[in-house]
Scaffold this motif. Structure first.
Motif, PDB file in Angstrom:
ATOM      1  N   LEU A   1       0.815  -1.200   0.000  1.00 49.94           N
ATOM      2  CA  LEU A   1       0.000   0.000   0.000  1.00 49.94           C
ATOM      3  C   LEU A   1       0.855   1.259   0.000  1.00 49.94           C
ATOM      4  O   LEU A   1       0.560   2.192  -0.720  1.00 49.94           O
ATOM      5  N   LYS A   2       1.919   1.258   0.799  1.00 52.70           N
ATOM      6  CA  LYS A   2       2.769   2.438   0.883  1.00 52.70           C
ATOM      7  C   LYS A   2       3.482   2.725  -0.430  1.00 52.70           C
ATOM      8  O   LYS A   2       3.817   3.854  -0.723  1.00 52.70           O
ATOM      9  N   MET A   3       3.720   1.682  -1.226  1.00 54.19           N
ATOM     10  CA  MET A   3       4.402   1.859  -2.506  1.00 54.19           C
ATOM     11  C   MET A   3       3.417   2.204  -3.622  1.00 54.19           C
ATOM     12  O   MET A   3       3.819   2.442  -4.751  1.00 54.19           O
ATOM     13  N   GLY A   4       2.131   2.205  -3.316  1.00 55.85           N
ATOM     14  CA  GLY A   4       1.127   2.556  -4.307  1.00 55.85           C
ATOM     15  C   GLY A   4       0.700   1.405  -5.212  1.00 55.85           C
ATOM     16  O   GLY A   4      -0.003   1.613  -6.185  1.00 55.85           O
ATOM     17  N   ASP A   5       1.106   0.196  -4.899  1.00 58.81           N
ATOM     18  CA  ASP A   5       0.753  -0.966  -5.700  1.00 58.81           C
ATOM     19  C   ASP A   5      -0.490  -1.627  -5.099  1.00 58.81           C
ATOM     20  O   ASP A   5      -0.417  -2.670  -4.452  1.00 58.81           O
ATOM     21  N   VAL A   6      -1.638  -0.998  -5.333  1.00 59.10           N
ATOM     22  CA  VAL A   6      -2.880  -1.433  -4.700  1.00 59.10           C
ATOM     23  C   VAL A   6      -3.294  -2.835  -5.166  1.00 59.10           C
ATOM     24  O   VAL A   6      -3.770  -3.635  -4.370  1.00 59.10           O
ATOM     25  N   ALA A   7      -3.087  -3.129  -6.444  1.00 58.82           N
ATOM     26  CA  ALA A   7      -3.500  -4.440  -6.967  1.00 58.82           C
ATOM     27  C   ALA A   7      -2.786  -5.575  -6.240  1.00 58.82           C
ATOM     28  O   ALA A   7      -3.422  -6.540  -5.810  1.00 58.82           O
ATOM     29  N   ALA A   9      -1.207  -5.303  -3.345  1.00 59.68           N
ATOM     30  CA  ALA A   9      -1.544  -5.211  -1.920  1.00 59.68           C
ATOM     31  C   ALA A   9      -2.834  -5.967  -1.651  1.00 59.68           C
ATOM     32  O   ALA A   9      -2.908  -6.765  -0.714  1.00 59.68           O
ATOM     33  N   LYS A  10      -3.835  -5.751  -2.493  1.00 59.25           N
ATOM     34  CA  LYS A  10      -5.114  -6.441  -2.310  1.00 59.25           C
ATOM     35  C   LYS A  10      -4.923  -7.952  -2.404  1.00 59.25           C
ATOM     36  O   LYS A  10      -5.471  -8.704  -1.601  1.00 59.25           O
ATOM     37  N   LYS A  11      -4.130  -8.389  -3.365  1.00 62.55           N
ATOM     38  CA  LYS A  11      -3.895  -9.827  -3.541  1.00 62.55           C
ATOM     39  C   LYS A  11      -3.263 -10.432  -2.283  1.00 62.55           C
ATOM     40  O   LYS A  11      -3.730 -11.454  -1.777  1.00 62.55           O
ATOM     41  N   TYR A  12      -2.216  -9.795  -1.777  1.00 62.41           N
ATOM     42  CA  TYR A  12      -1.503 -10.353  -0.630  1.00 62.41           C
ATOM     43  C   TYR A  12      -2.302 -10.231   0.671  1.00 62.41           C
ATOM     44  O   TYR A  12      -2.269 -11.131   1.504  1.00 62.41           O
ATOM     45  N   ILE A  13      -3.013  -9.146   0.831  1.00 66.44           N
ATOM     46  CA  ILE A  13      -3.840  -8.982   2.032  1.00 66.44           C
ATOM     47  C   ILE A  13      -4.957 -10.031   2.028  1.00 66.44           C
ATOM     48  O   ILE A  13      -5.255 -10.639   3.056  1.00 66.44           O
ATOM     49  N   GLN A  15      -4.883 -12.965   0.524  1.00 68.05           N
ATOM     50  CA  GLN A  15      -4.267 -14.267   0.819  1.00 68.05           C
ATOM     51  C   GLN A  15      -4.007 -14.422   2.310  1.00 68.05           C
ATOM     52  O   GLN A  15      -4.277 -15.483   2.884  1.00 68.05           O
ATOM     53  N   ALA A  16      -3.489 -13.377   2.938  1.00 67.02           N
ATOM     54  CA  ALA A  16      -3.217 -13.430   4.379  1.00 67.02           C
ATOM     55  C   ALA A  16      -4.511 -13.641   5.155  1.00 67.02           C
ATOM     56  O   ALA A  16      -4.563 -14.444   6.095  1.00 67.02           O
ATOM     57  N   TYR A  17      -5.563 -12.939   4.762  1.00 71.23           N
ATOM     58  CA  TYR A  17      -6.858 -13.082   5.438  1.00 71.23           C
ATOM     59  C   TYR A  17      -7.350 -14.529   5.340  1.00 71.23           C
ATOM     60  O   TYR A  17      -7.796 -15.106   6.334  1.00 71.23           O
ATOM     61  N   ARG A  18      -7.272 -15.114   4.146  1.00 76.10           N
ATOM     62  CA  ARG A  18      -7.747 -16.499   3.970  1.00 76.10           C
ATOM     63  C   ARG A  18      -6.966 -17.484   4.827  1.00 76.10           C
ATOM     64  O   ARG A  18      -7.536 -18.400   5.424  1.00 76.10           O
TER      65      ARG A  18
END
Length: 76
Positions: A1-7, A9-13, A15-18
């Protein structure tokens, strides 16, 4: 998110949630939900961000040391 790579970030977040959901890790699941809230807030999708922050708060109920009440009102 801090680097501006939202796509990514969403993928990894997501995956972590699952993973956290699968292993019933409530604390980490709440943190993943909070990160989703930050992601949607950064995109200006405030209704979705509020939905995730409320879900994170509910998930963290009864767990000390994750979020204090002030943090929940100042994320951004």
């Amino acid at each position: 998110l801090k680097m501006g790579d939202v796509a990514n970030a969403k993928k990894y977040i997501t995956q972590a949630y699952r993973i956290n959901k699968k292993y019933e890790n409530k604390a980490s699941k709440a943190i993943s939900l909070m990160l989703m809230a930050r992601m949607f807030s950064a995109q200006g999708m405030y209704n979705k961000a509020l939905s995730y922050i409320n879900e994170a708060e509910n998930e963290a109920t009864g767990i000390d040391g994750i979020f204090d009440e002030g943090y929940l009102y100042t994320f951004g």
